[in-house]
Structures are given as structure tokens and as C-alpha cells.
Design an enzyme around this catalytic site. Structure first.
Site, PDB file in Angstrom:
ATOM      1  N   ASN A 242      -5.000   1.145   0.455  1.00  0.00           N
ATOM      2  CA  ASN A 242      -3.180  -0.261   0.329  1.00  0.00           C
ATOM      3  C   ASN A 242      -3.102  -0.051   2.115  1.00  0.00           C
ATOM      4  O   ASN A 242      -2.927  -0.607   1.607  1.00  0.00           O
ATOM      5  CB  ASN A 242      -2.945   1.463   0.073  1.00  0.00           C
ATOM      6  CG  ASN A 242      -1.213   1.128   0.365  1.00  0.00           C
ATOM      7  OD1 ASN A 242      -0.519  -0.159  -0.503  1.00  0.00           O
ATOM      8  ND2 ASN A 242      -1.303   1.684   1.019  1.00  0.00           N
TER       9      ASN A 242
ATOM     10  N   TYR B  35      -3.520 -13.977   6.801  1.00  0.00           N
ATOM     11  CA  TYR B  35      -2.682 -12.150   6.201  1.00  0.00           C
ATOM     12  C   TYR B  35      -3.000 -12.877   4.585  1.00  0.00           C
ATOM     13  O   TYR B  35      -4.110 -12.139   4.143  1.00  0.00           O
ATOM     14  CB  TYR B  35      -1.283 -12.366   5.587  1.00  0.00           C
ATOM     15  CG  TYR B  35      -0.900 -11.121   5.026  1.00  0.00           C
ATOM     16  CD1 TYR B  35      -1.529 -10.564   5.260  1.00  0.00           C
ATOM     17  CD2 TYR B  35      -0.178 -11.474   3.799  1.00  0.00           C
ATOM     18  CE1 TYR B  35      -0.863  -8.575   4.854  1.00  0.00           C
ATOM     19  CE2 TYR B  35       0.322 -10.426   3.263  1.00  0.00           C
ATOM     20  CZ  TYR B  35      -0.194  -9.091   3.248  1.00  0.00           C
ATOM     21  OH  TYR B  35       0.623  -8.040   2.209  1.00  0.00           O
TER      22      TYR B  35
ATOM     23  N   LYS C 144      -6.226 -10.810   1.838  1.00  0.00           N
ATOM     24  CA  LYS C 144      -5.520 -10.840   0.655  1.00  0.00           C
ATOM     25  C   LYS C 144      -6.831 -11.447  -0.331  1.00  0.00           C
ATOM     26  O   LYS C 144      -7.105 -10.931  -1.736  1.00  0.00           O
ATOM     27  CB  LYS C 144      -3.864 -10.332   0.218  1.00  0.00           C
ATOM     28  CG  LYS C 144      -3.543  -9.617   1.370  1.00  0.00           C
ATOM     29  CD  LYS C 144      -3.597  -8.025   0.734  1.00  0.00           C
ATOM     30  CE  LYS C 144      -2.860  -7.321   1.666  1.00  0.00           C
ATOM     31  NZ  LYS C 144      -3.461  -6.242   1.259  1.00  0.00           N
TER      32      LYS C 144
ATOM     33  N   VAL D 181       8.488  -6.504  -1.717  1.00  0.00           N
ATOM     34  CA  VAL D 181       8.466  -5.473  -1.335  1.00  0.00           C
ATOM     35  C   VAL D 181       9.104  -4.284  -0.426  1.00  0.00           C
ATOM     36  O   VAL D 181       9.166  -4.931   0.549  1.00  0.00           O
ATOM     37  CB  VAL D 181       7.228  -4.798  -2.562  1.00  0.00           C
ATOM     38  CG1 VAL D 181       7.594  -3.191  -2.215  1.00  0.00           C
ATOM     39  CG2 VAL D 181       6.433  -5.116  -2.961  1.00  0.00           C
TER      40      VAL D 181
ATOM     41  N   THR E 189       9.693  -2.607   2.263  1.00  0.00           N
ATOM     42  CA  THR E 189       8.495  -1.851   2.862  1.00  0.00           C
ATOM     43  C   THR E 189       8.743  -2.372   4.266  1.00  0.00           C
ATOM     44  O   THR E 189       9.387  -3.217   4.949  1.00  0.00           O
ATOM     45  CB  THR E 189       7.688  -1.988   2.221  1.00  0.00           C
ATOM     46  OG1 THR E 189       6.741  -2.983   3.879  1.00  0.00           O
ATOM     47  CG2 THR E 189       7.378  -1.869   1.314  1.00  0.00           C
TER      48      THR E 189
HETATM   49  P1  NAD Z   1       3.703  -0.896   5.671  1.00  0.00           P
HETATM   50  O1  NAD Z   1       3.790  -1.751   6.424  1.00  0.00           O
HETATM   51  O2  NAD Z   1       4.898  -0.426   5.165  1.00  0.00           O
HETATM   52  O3  NAD Z   1       3.088   0.835   5.559  1.00  0.00           O
HETATM   53  C1  NAD Z   1       1.371   0.595   6.122  1.00  0.00           C
HETATM   54  C2  NAD Z   1       0.737   1.655   6.210  1.00  0.00           C
HETATM   55  O4  NAD Z   1      -0.828   1.264   6.486  1.00  0.00           O
HETATM   56  C3  NAD Z   1       1.426   2.445   7.183  1.00  0.00           C
HETATM   57  O5  NAD Z   1       1.420   3.713   7.055  1.00  0.00           O
HETATM   58  C4  NAD Z   1       0.022   2.464   8.499  1.00  0.00           C
HETATM   59  O6  NAD Z   1       0.245   3.474   9.158  1.00  0.00           O
HETATM   60  C5  NAD Z   1      -0.215   2.505   7.496  1.00  0.00           C
HETATM   61  N1  NAD Z   1      -2.124   1.927   8.233  1.00  0.00           N
HETATM   62  C6  NAD Z   1      -1.846   0.501   9.165  1.00  0.00           C
HETATM   63  N2  NAD Z   1      -3.368   0.136   9.820  1.00  0.00           N
HETATM   64  C7  NAD Z   1      -3.865   1.261   9.170  1.00  0.00           C
HETATM   65  C8  NAD Z   1      -5.113   1.377  10.034  1.00  0.00           C
HETATM   66  N3  NAD Z   1      -6.358   0.665  10.063  1.00  0.00           N
HETATM   67  N4  NAD Z   1      -6.040   2.477   9.607  1.00  0.00           N
HETATM   68  C9  NAD Z   1      -4.730   3.520   8.452  1.00  0.00           C
HETATM   69  N5  NAD Z   1      -3.452   3.081   8.317  1.00  0.00           N
HETATM   70  C10 NAD Z   1      -3.128   1.731   8.786  1.00  0.00           C
HETATM   71  O7  NAD Z   1       3.275  -1.677   4.233  1.00  0.00           O
HETATM   72  P2  NAD Z   1       3.643  -2.010   2.874  1.00  0.00           P
HETATM   73  O8  NAD Z   1       4.834  -2.758   3.134  1.00  0.00           O
HETATM   74  O9  NAD Z   1       3.575  -0.097   2.506  1.00  0.00           O
HETATM   75  O10 NAD Z   1       1.935  -2.054   2.065  1.00  0.00           O
HETATM   76  C11 NAD Z   1       1.373  -1.500   1.931  1.00  0.00           C
HETATM   77  C12 NAD Z   1       0.256  -1.841   1.229  1.00  0.00           C
HETATM   78  O11 NAD Z   1       0.740  -3.295   0.463  1.00  0.00           O
HETATM   79  C13 NAD Z   1      -0.321  -3.394   2.472  1.00  0.00           C
HETATM   80  O12 NAD Z   1      -1.710  -3.098   1.933  1.00  0.00           O
HETATM   81  C14 NAD Z   1       0.475  -4.394   2.746  1.00  0.00           C
HETATM   82  O13 NAD Z   1      -0.681  -5.894   3.031  1.00  0.00           O
HETATM   83  C15 NAD Z   1       0.212  -4.767   0.884  1.00  0.00           C
HETATM   84  N6  NAD Z   1       1.612  -5.128   0.250  1.00  0.00           N
HETATM   85  C16 NAD Z   1       2.874  -4.976   0.993  1.00  0.00           C
HETATM   86  C17 NAD Z   1       3.927  -6.328   0.648  1.00  0.00           C
HETATM   87  C18 NAD Z   1       5.303  -6.465   0.476  1.00  0.00           C
HETATM   88  O14 NAD Z   1       6.040  -6.837   0.710  1.00  0.00           O
HETATM   89  N7  NAD Z   1       5.684  -5.579   1.365  1.00  0.00           N
HETATM   90  C19 NAD Z   1       3.199  -7.209  -0.643  1.00  0.00           C
HETATM   91  C20 NAD Z   1       2.100  -7.502  -0.959  1.00  0.00           C
HETATM   92  C21 NAD Z   1       1.360  -6.580  -0.589  1.00  0.00           C
END
Ligand code: NAD
Length: 268
Positions: A89, A159, A163, A194, A196
Site C-alpha cells: 500500500n 504518478y 500505478k 480518497v 487521506t
Molecule cells: P498517505 O500519504 O496518506 O499515506 C501513505 C503512507 O505511506 C504513509 O504512512 C507514509 O509514511 C507511507 N510511506 C511513504 N513512503 C514510504 C516508503 N518509502 N516506505 C514505507 N512507507 C512509506 O497516502 P494514502 O492516500 O493513504 O495512499 C495509500 C495508497 O493508496 C498509495 O499507494 C496511494 O498511491 C494509493 N491511492 C491513494 C488515493 C487517494 O486519493 N488518497 C487514490 C488512489 C490510490
């Protein structure tokens, strides 16, 4: 609701956002959890919170770009008895036009989002094989891709490129492990927008660029929200429930598949 009783699960990027929601949902569904992240204080706090609910949860420091750290983490998991589920994730986002994106930024996002997922699969599978062979439903790997791993993301090409890569890494791994008869399924999940900290970061960046029809954060947020026909952002728990389904035996006939949870964004 799906259950993961008796399954040992490693979630990367578990300290906040979708990863933290996933950890809470998997813990409530009976999983034993390893929470991995670069953010130790938040990861430790979540592990303590889950322990308080009776879940066997432990935080492990992990930068997913570092192969030696993956090896160390998976050795700890192996010493514990093996792994049933990996949730790849952890991710970062970079917003910007292609002409303005530096090679350093491109390399960084590829290292976290794409190499990190590959390294996770590479080092988790040897620790999953024995338990997967011994169970009818086997092991499960869930890779968090994105709606923009399927459709265009203007001013987010770096990005979306990573993905899209995660989407095909998933399919290749799924077929390879099926051919090798590992009994390990691999699927991707494709969230839309989402609520976040990452979404907050993207909103600020697009407002600065004016790339979504406005330069205020409120206008940018409204433009983002209008992208999904459902007309709102997802809550992290909604995505976590999809991850739970893919982690659980309820998805036992799914491998190499894409679970799209985007409020209809890619449908129209
Ligand atoms: P976020 O930024 O809120 O959380 C990401 C987490 O990943 C954090 O805890 C961070 O410390 C950790 N992280 C970052 N780099 C890291 C590394 N090198 N090693 C270990 N941990 C690391 O992001 P989110 O929105 O919760 O996203 C989680 C996943 O969902 C991601 O892969 C993101 O691309 C994907 N995503 C998010 C959304 C959105 O709208 N939020 C949409 C589609 C996909």
C-alpha cells in the site's frame, strides 16, 4: 463481512490514510498484523491501539525502496512463522507537468510506488510459500494501484505511470505464481479519490498550478469531487473493505484481477 481469522498479514504504508484504515479493518476481521512504514511514531501508536483491541499487532520500520530493509522485515516475519497476506500500500504522489518534472522526482516516485511493490512481492513470496501450500485458499497479495493506473492523470503523469506499472506487475505475478503452483493469488485495487493526507497534498499542488480549473484549494477540491459520478470522495474504510475482500478467502477464485473502487470515475 469477510474474515481473515488466523491469517498473518503485512501492510506497508500502514501509519496513516488507507494503510491505517486497512490495518484497523483487517484487525477487526481477525488478522494478525505487521504494520510497516517509514513513520515509526505513527506506526507504533497504531500498533498499540490495535493491541488494545486484542489484536496481535506489531510495527516494523520499513522504507519500501530499500531491499535490505525488506529482507530484514521478512526475516522477522519468517521467524514469527510465515506470512499469508501482503498488502503493498505504501505510496507517494507527485503533481506537476511532464516538462517540469525532474529526473530525481521521477526516480523517487518510481522507487516507492513501483520498485517498492516489486521488492515486496519478491521478498514476501518465499516467506508465504509454505503456508500457502498447506492451505486450500492459499496466500494473497494485494497491490494498491489507482483509478489513474487505468485512466489518464494530466499533471500527474509520473504518478499514473507507476500505478499503471503496478497494475501489470500484478497480472504478471498472478500468472507466474499460478504457473508455479504456489497457491498465492495477486490482485490490484484501484481507488478513486480518497479522503487521506495524500489527497490534501494533491489538492494544494493542483491549486498552486491552477491545473484543475482554479487556483484556490476550495475550487480544486470541488473539481476533484466532481470527477466521480457518485459525487464525493471515498472514506479510507471503504477502500479497506475492498482490500479485506481480496485478502480473505472470499476472493479465492480471483487472481490477476482489478478491483475498481472509484465512485464510477473510470466508467464514464
Ligand atoms: P498517505 O500519504 O496518506 O499515506 C501513505 C503512507 O505511506 C504513509 O504512512 C507514509 O509514511 C507511507 N510511506 C511513504 N513512503 C514510504 C516508503 N518509502 N516506505 C514505507 N512507507 C512509506 O497516502 P494514502 O492516500 O493513504 O495512499 C495509500 C495508497 O493508496 C498509495 O499507494 C496511494 O498511491 C494509493 N491511492 C491513494 C488515493 C487517494 O486519493 N488518497 C487514490 C488512489 C490510490
Amino acid at each position: 463481512m469477510s474474515r481473515v481469522d488466523g491469517k498473518t498479514i503485512l501492510v506497508t504504508g500502514a501509519a496513516q490514510g488507507i494503510g491505517a484504515a486497512t490495518a484497523r479493518v483487517l484487525a477487526a476481521a481477525g488478522g494478525e498484523l505487521f504494520l510497516a512504514d517509514i513513520d515509526a511514531p505513527a506506526g507504533e501508536a497504531l500498533a498499540a491501539e490495535l493491541q488494545g483491541t486484542g489484536c496481535n499487532a506489531r510495527f516494523l520500520q520499513l522504507d519500501v525502496t530499500d531491499e535490505a530493509q525488506w529482507q530484514k522485515v521478512l526475516r522477522q516475519v519468517a521467524d514469527h512463522g510465515g506470512l499469508d497476506v501482503l498488502v503493498n500500500n505504501a505510496g507517494i504522489v507527485i503533481v506537476g507537468g511532464i516538462e517540469e518534472t525532474s529526473l530525481a522526482d521521477l526516480e523517487r516516485i518510481t522507487a516507492v510506488n513501483l520498485h517498492g511493490s516489486f521488492l515486496g512481492i519478491k521478498h514476501a513470496v518465499p516467506v508465504m510459500k509454505a503456508r500457502a501450500a498447506a492451505r486450500t485458499a492459499g496466500g494473497s497479495i494485494v497491490n494498491v494501484s489507482s483509478a489513474v493506473g487505468i485512466k489518464a492523470y494530466p499533471f500527474g503523469a509520473a504518478y499514473s505511470m507507476t500505478k499503471g506499472g503496478v497494475r501489470l506487475l500484478t497480472k504478471s505475478a498472478a500468472v507466474e505464481f499460478a504457473m508455479l503452483k504456489y497457491n498465492i493469488r495477486v490482485n490490484s485495487i484501484h481507488p478513486g479519490l480518497v479522503e487521506t493526507p495524500m489527497l490534501g497534498q494533491e489538492t494544494v499542488a493542483h491549486a498552486r498550478l491552477g491545473s484543475l480549473g482554479g487556483t484556490s484549494e476550495a475550487d480544486t477540491r470541488a473539481a476533484f469531487e466532481a470527477m466521480a459520478p457518485i459525487g464525493r470522495f471515498a472514506e479510507p474504510e471503504e477502500i479497506a473493505r475492498g482490500i479485506l475482500f481480496l485478502a480473505s478467502d472470499d476472493s479465492s477464485f480471483m487472481t490477476g484481477a482489478e478491483l475498481v473502487m472509484d465512485g464510477g470515475d473510470t466508467a464514464g
